[in-house]
Design a protein around this motif. Structure first.
Motif, PDB file in Angstrom:
ATOM      1  N   HIS A  22       0.814  -1.209   0.000  1.00  0.00           N
ATOM      2  CA  HIS A  22       0.000   0.000   0.000  1.00  0.00           C
ATOM      3  C   HIS A  22       0.848   1.259   0.000  1.00  0.00           C
ATOM      4  N   VAL A  23       0.278   2.314  -0.593  1.00  0.00           N
ATOM      5  CA  VAL A  23       0.782   3.668  -0.367  1.00  0.00           C
ATOM      6  C   VAL A  23       0.086   4.101   0.916  1.00  0.00           C
ATOM      7  N   ARG A  25       0.728   2.933   4.185  1.00  0.00           N
ATOM      8  CA  ARG A  25       0.693   1.984   5.298  1.00  0.00           C
ATOM      9  C   ARG A  25       1.243   2.705   6.526  1.00  0.00           C
ATOM     10  N   PRO A  26       0.525   2.690   7.667  1.00  0.00           N
ATOM     11  CA  PRO A  26       0.992   3.503   8.806  1.00  0.00           C
ATOM     12  C   PRO A  26       2.353   3.064   9.363  1.00  0.00           C
ATOM     13  N   GLY A  76      -7.235  16.563  10.136  1.00  0.00           N
ATOM     14  CA  GLY A  76      -6.735  17.695   9.353  1.00  0.00           C
ATOM     15  C   GLY A  76      -7.859  18.500   8.720  1.00  0.00           C
ATOM     16  N   THR A  77      -8.930  17.833   8.328  1.00  0.00           N
ATOM     17  CA  THR A  77     -10.028  18.533   7.650  1.00  0.00           C
ATOM     18  C   THR A  77     -10.710  19.513   8.602  1.00  0.00           C
ATOM     19  N   PHE A 100      -5.835  17.049  -2.343  1.00  0.00           N
ATOM     20  CA  PHE A 100      -6.872  16.167  -1.815  1.00  0.00           C
ATOM     21  C   PHE A 100      -8.152  17.003  -1.674  1.00  0.00           C
ATOM     22  N   ASP A 171      -2.161  24.617   3.670  1.00  0.00           N
ATOM     23  CA  ASP A 171      -2.528  23.227   3.913  1.00  0.00           C
ATOM     24  C   ASP A 171      -1.213  22.455   3.838  1.00  0.00           C
ATOM     25  N   HIS A 174       0.831  17.390   4.043  1.00  0.00           N
ATOM     26  CA  HIS A 174       1.893  16.462   3.633  1.00  0.00           C
ATOM     27  C   HIS A 174       3.266  16.881   4.154  1.00  0.00           C
ATOM     28  N   SER A 195      -1.892  17.371   8.819  1.00  0.00           N
ATOM     29  CA  SER A 195      -2.727  16.174   9.016  1.00  0.00           C
ATOM     30  C   SER A 195      -1.854  15.083   9.624  1.00  0.00           C
ATOM     31  N   HIS A 197      -3.174  11.947   9.878  1.00  0.00           N
ATOM     32  CA  HIS A 197      -3.976  10.761   9.538  1.00  0.00           C
ATOM     33  C   HIS A 197      -3.078   9.523   9.468  1.00  0.00           C
ATOM     34  N   LYS A 200      -0.340   9.219   6.953  1.00  0.00           N
ATOM     35  CA  LYS A 200       0.786  10.164   6.947  1.00  0.00           C
ATOM     36  C   LYS A 200       1.986   9.531   7.663  1.00  0.00           C
ATOM     37  N   ARG A 327      -1.113   4.656  -6.366  1.00  0.00           N
ATOM     38  CA  ARG A 327      -2.290   5.533  -6.362  1.00  0.00           C
ATOM     39  C   ARG A 327      -2.112   6.685  -7.340  1.00  0.00           C
ATOM     40  N   TYR A 329      -2.810   9.826  -6.930  1.00  0.00           N
ATOM     41  CA  TYR A 329      -2.977  11.106  -6.223  1.00  0.00           C
ATOM     42  C   TYR A 329      -2.503  12.238  -7.121  1.00  0.00           C
TER      43      TYR A 329
HETATM   44  N1  T4K Z   1      -5.270  18.283   2.737  1.00  0.00           N
HETATM   45  C1  T4K Z   1      -4.513  17.423   2.044  1.00  0.00           C
HETATM   46  C2  T4K Z   1      -3.584  17.952   1.011  1.00  0.00           C
HETATM   47  C3  T4K Z   1      -4.591  16.056   2.300  1.00  0.00           C
HETATM   48  O1  T4K Z   1      -3.847  15.181   1.575  1.00  0.00           O
HETATM   49  C4  T4K Z   1      -5.461  15.593   3.312  1.00  0.00           C
HETATM   50  C5  T4K Z   1      -5.578  14.173   3.575  1.00  0.00           C
HETATM   51  C6  T4K Z   1      -6.216  16.539   4.032  1.00  0.00           C
HETATM   52  C7  T4K Z   1      -6.095  17.892   3.701  1.00  0.00           C
HETATM   53  C8  T4K Z   1      -7.164  16.158   5.117  1.00  0.00           C
HETATM   54  O2  T4K Z   1      -6.518  15.607   6.271  1.00  0.00           O
HETATM   55  P1  T4K Z   1      -7.313  14.505   7.169  1.00  0.00           P
HETATM   56  O3  T4K Z   1      -8.676  15.062   7.497  1.00  0.00           O
HETATM   57  O4  T4K Z   1      -7.409  13.215   6.375  1.00  0.00           O
HETATM   58  O5  T4K Z   1      -6.440  14.382   8.377  1.00  0.00           O
HETATM   59  C9  T4K Z   1      -5.932   9.273   2.264  1.00  0.00           C
HETATM   60  C10 T4K Z   1      -6.147   9.842   3.654  1.00  0.00           C
HETATM   61  O6  T4K Z   1      -7.381   9.403   4.210  1.00  0.00           O
HETATM   62  C11 T4K Z   1      -6.094  11.333   3.730  1.00  0.00           C
HETATM   63  O7  T4K Z   1      -5.809  11.665   5.071  1.00  0.00           O
HETATM   64  C12 T4K Z   1      -4.988  11.903   2.863  1.00  0.00           C
HETATM   65  N2  T4K Z   1      -5.016  13.331   2.813  1.00  0.00           N
HETATM   66  C13 T4K Z   1      -5.083  11.348   1.453  1.00  0.00           C
HETATM   67  C14 T4K Z   1      -3.957  11.853   0.589  1.00  0.00           C
HETATM   68  O8  T4K Z   1      -4.969   9.942   1.515  1.00  0.00           O
HETATM   69  P2  T4K Z   1      -7.511   7.946   0.708  1.00  0.00           P
HETATM   70  O9  T4K Z   1      -8.945   8.087   0.369  1.00  0.00           O
HETATM   71  O10 T4K Z   1      -6.548   7.806  -0.397  1.00  0.00           O
HETATM   72  O11 T4K Z   1      -7.295   6.793   1.792  1.00  0.00           O
HETATM   73  P3  T4K Z   1      -7.341   5.204   1.645  1.00  0.00           P
HETATM   74  O12 T4K Z   1      -8.331   4.675   2.611  1.00  0.00           O
HETATM   75  O13 T4K Z   1      -7.515   4.816   0.218  1.00  0.00           O
HETATM   76  O14 T4K Z   1      -5.902   4.775   2.175  1.00  0.00           O
HETATM   77  C15 T4K Z   1      -4.742   4.983   1.409  1.00  0.00           C
HETATM   78  C16 T4K Z   1      -3.886   3.710   1.468  1.00  0.00           C
HETATM   79  O15 T4K Z   1      -3.395   3.541   2.775  1.00  0.00           O
HETATM   80  C17 T4K Z   1      -4.623   2.459   1.087  1.00  0.00           C
HETATM   81  O16 T4K Z   1      -3.864   1.747   0.132  1.00  0.00           O
HETATM   82  C18 T4K Z   1      -4.729   1.668   2.365  1.00  0.00           C
HETATM   83  C19 T4K Z   1      -3.626   2.221   3.256  1.00  0.00           C
HETATM   84  N3  T4K Z   1      -4.038   2.269   4.659  1.00  0.00           N
HETATM   85  C20 T4K Z   1      -4.979   3.184   5.033  1.00  0.00           C
HETATM   86  C21 T4K Z   1      -5.382   3.270   6.340  1.00  0.00           C
HETATM   87  C22 T4K Z   1      -6.430   4.264   6.748  1.00  0.00           C
HETATM   88  C23 T4K Z   1      -3.479   1.419   5.575  1.00  0.00           C
HETATM   89  O17 T4K Z   1      -2.630   0.575   5.214  1.00  0.00           O
HETATM   90  N4  T4K Z   1      -3.848   1.506   6.886  1.00  0.00           N
HETATM   91  C24 T4K Z   1      -4.781   2.408   7.318  1.00  0.00           C
HETATM   92  O18 T4K Z   1      -5.078   2.464   8.525  1.00  0.00           O
HETATM   93  O19 T4K Z   1      -7.137   9.230   1.569  1.00  0.00           O
END
Ligand code: T4K
Length: 403
Positions: A22-23, A25-26, A76-77, A100, A171, A174, A195, A197, A200, A327, A329
């Motif tokens: 994964h991209v 992975r915590p 972060g949101t 994002f 913002d 990252h 963020s 999250h 990150k 991904r 992105y």
């Molecule tokens: N501004 C910018 C420029 C941002 O990039 C973001 C968030 C924000 C504001 C808002 O901050 P937050 O409110 O989120 O704190 C992910 C993140 O959810 C998001 O935080 C992040 N940017 C964005 C760039 O990436 P998705 O929809 O791509 O997430 P998802 O579920 O597809 O996960 C990405 C990969 O990570 C997957 O391959 C699975 C892996 N993963 C994910 C989680 C949650 C894990 O391995 N373990 C995990 O616990 O948005």
């Protein structure tokens, strides 16, 4: 290691990796320390509402960034939404579209119009010359995004904001741990947002923060994130619930202790990718300024379809079949997503660089969960595909025909 096109999983071979890569992975840090902190928290029965872990985390982050105030948040949101409100933004705010979706939504959620401005293709960030042209009498501010941790042209944006009397928010979702001209990101503009999250490189499960040197702004933000409470039974401001919990702060405090290790692993991964991918025609590696501090959270490639005859999306499809979850992105750009696509159907006309870039970039797995063997495997697949582009093209057509 695959050395023939026929072995690619998309053409029927076994995937290169049993488990998905994964991209995002915590990174975890010292598991024992996290559990100890959580145990202490349970003993103390103090779970949220400005607990000792949150206060400690805020102090340490403010110190690390070199700012007077850090206000930890639930994500972060919400941090962005509160910063926007506390700064008094209204009317129109200029932002990039290649970000994002949260950057745009944090404005629209409060009925403020995001005005999408094109980017500089060298930095992927707001082009200050174009920002100037997007300013109207309704403009109240600019939100620069340090995309993939690379700083905006901070000096140029600061000049515009000063001259045109606009608020300047960053913002920096990252860019925790990154620097600009020797100063940590977080110390610029009227305020910056991080963020934390799970995806990150530094995480508090869910979480974020606003950092600023402005005392009054910090005070408003603190009130806003806690319903406007100024003490028991005394609400003096409109507010919401933006508080970070103690369990998140426990994760954050532990993560801070391993921050340098996370960065050096990311950096080692970055160097390896760079070494193994550099010089492939049609594949450009997004480089970081080596003289600055950087978290290397994202490994980004630009795919030039004109040169290799294979699109970014085809490469992503090939990688996914190998269990490499690259991904796209930040495709397709906020202006191509709802509600903005309906609000501004012609926005793309003034965003040529954004439109071009969102079709070319892809992000590859990195972080502590990815090792050198995996990176070599990923690079080898990319190399194999590019070196046998015409054969890959033909076989992809066959795959499509057979579906
Ligand atoms: N501004 C910018 C420029 C941002 O990039 C973001 C968030 C924000 C504001 C808002 O901050 P937050 O409110 O989120 O704190 C992910 C993140 O959810 C998001 O935080 C992040 N940017 C964005 C760039 O990436 P998705 O929809 O791509 O997430 P998802 O579920 O597809 O996960 C990405 C990969 O990570 C997957 O391959 C699975 C892996 N993963 C994910 C989680 C949650 C894990 O391995 N373990 C995990 O616990 O948005």
């Amino acid at each position: 290691m695959k050395d023939k096109i026929g072995y690619l999983a998309i053409f029927g071979g076994p995937p290169s990796f049993q488990e998905k890569l994964h991209v995002g992975r915590p990174n975890i840090g010292n598991r024992q320390r996290i559990l100890e902190r959580i145990n202490d928290m349970l003993d103390r029965r103090w779970f949220t509402n400005n607990g000792p872990y949150v206060q400690d985390l805020e102090r340490r982050i403010a110190e690390m960034v070199g700012v007077k105030h850090c206000i930890a948040m639930c994500n972060g949101t919400v941090a962005l939404e509160i910063a926007i409100r506390a700064l008094g933004l209204r009317g129109e705010v200029i932002i990039p579209s290649m970000t994002f979706i949260a950057t745009a939504h944090a404005l629209q959620w409060q009925e403020i119009t995001p005005v999408f401005c094109d980017i500089d293709p060298r930095t992927y960030n707001l082009d200050p010359n174009l920002v100037e042209r997007m300013i109207t009498p309704r403009t109240s501010g600019i939100i620069g995004v340090h995309l993939f941790g690379r700083p905006c042209d901070i000096e140029a944006l600061a000049k515009i904001a000063r001259r045109r009397k606009l608020k300047l928010l960053y913002d920096a979702a990252h860019a925790f741990g990154c620097s600009y001209k020797g100063h940590m990101i977080g110390s610029f503009g009227d305020a910056e947002m991080f963020s934390f999250h799970a995806t990150k490189f530094f995480s508090t499960f869910e979480g974020g923060a606003i950092v600023t040197n402005d005392d009054d702004l910090a005070e408003r933000i603190r009130l806003m994130k806690n319903f406007g409470f100024a003490g028991y039974d005394n609400v003096i401001y409109i507010g919401t619930n933006g508080k970070m919990s103690e369990v998140s702060a426990a994760m954050g405090l532990t993560g801070l202790e391993s921050l340098q290790e996370f960065v050096s692993i990311n950096r080692r991964n970055y160097k390896q990718y760079k070494r193994e991918l550099e010089g492939i025609p049609g594949i450009q590696f997004m480089a970081y300024d080596e003289s600055e501090q950087c978290n290397h959270q994202y490994i980004v490639l630009e795919v030039d379809e004109q040169t290799i005859g294979i699109s970014r999306d085809q490469i992503v499809e090939i990688l996914h079949a190998e269990n490499i979850l690259a991904r796209r992105y930040f495709y397709p750009g906020c202006h191509n997503m709802e509600p903005y696509r309906s609000h501004f159907p012609h926005a793309g006309l003034v965003l040529p660089e954004t439109e071009r870039l969102v079709r070319r970039v892809l992000s590859l797995p990195t972080g502590t969960a990815v090792g050198s063997k995996e990176i070599s495997g990923i690079c080898q697949i990319i190399r194999l595909v590019v070196e046998h582009d015409s054969e890959v093209r033909e076989r992809l057509k066959e795959v499509k025909r057979s579906i």
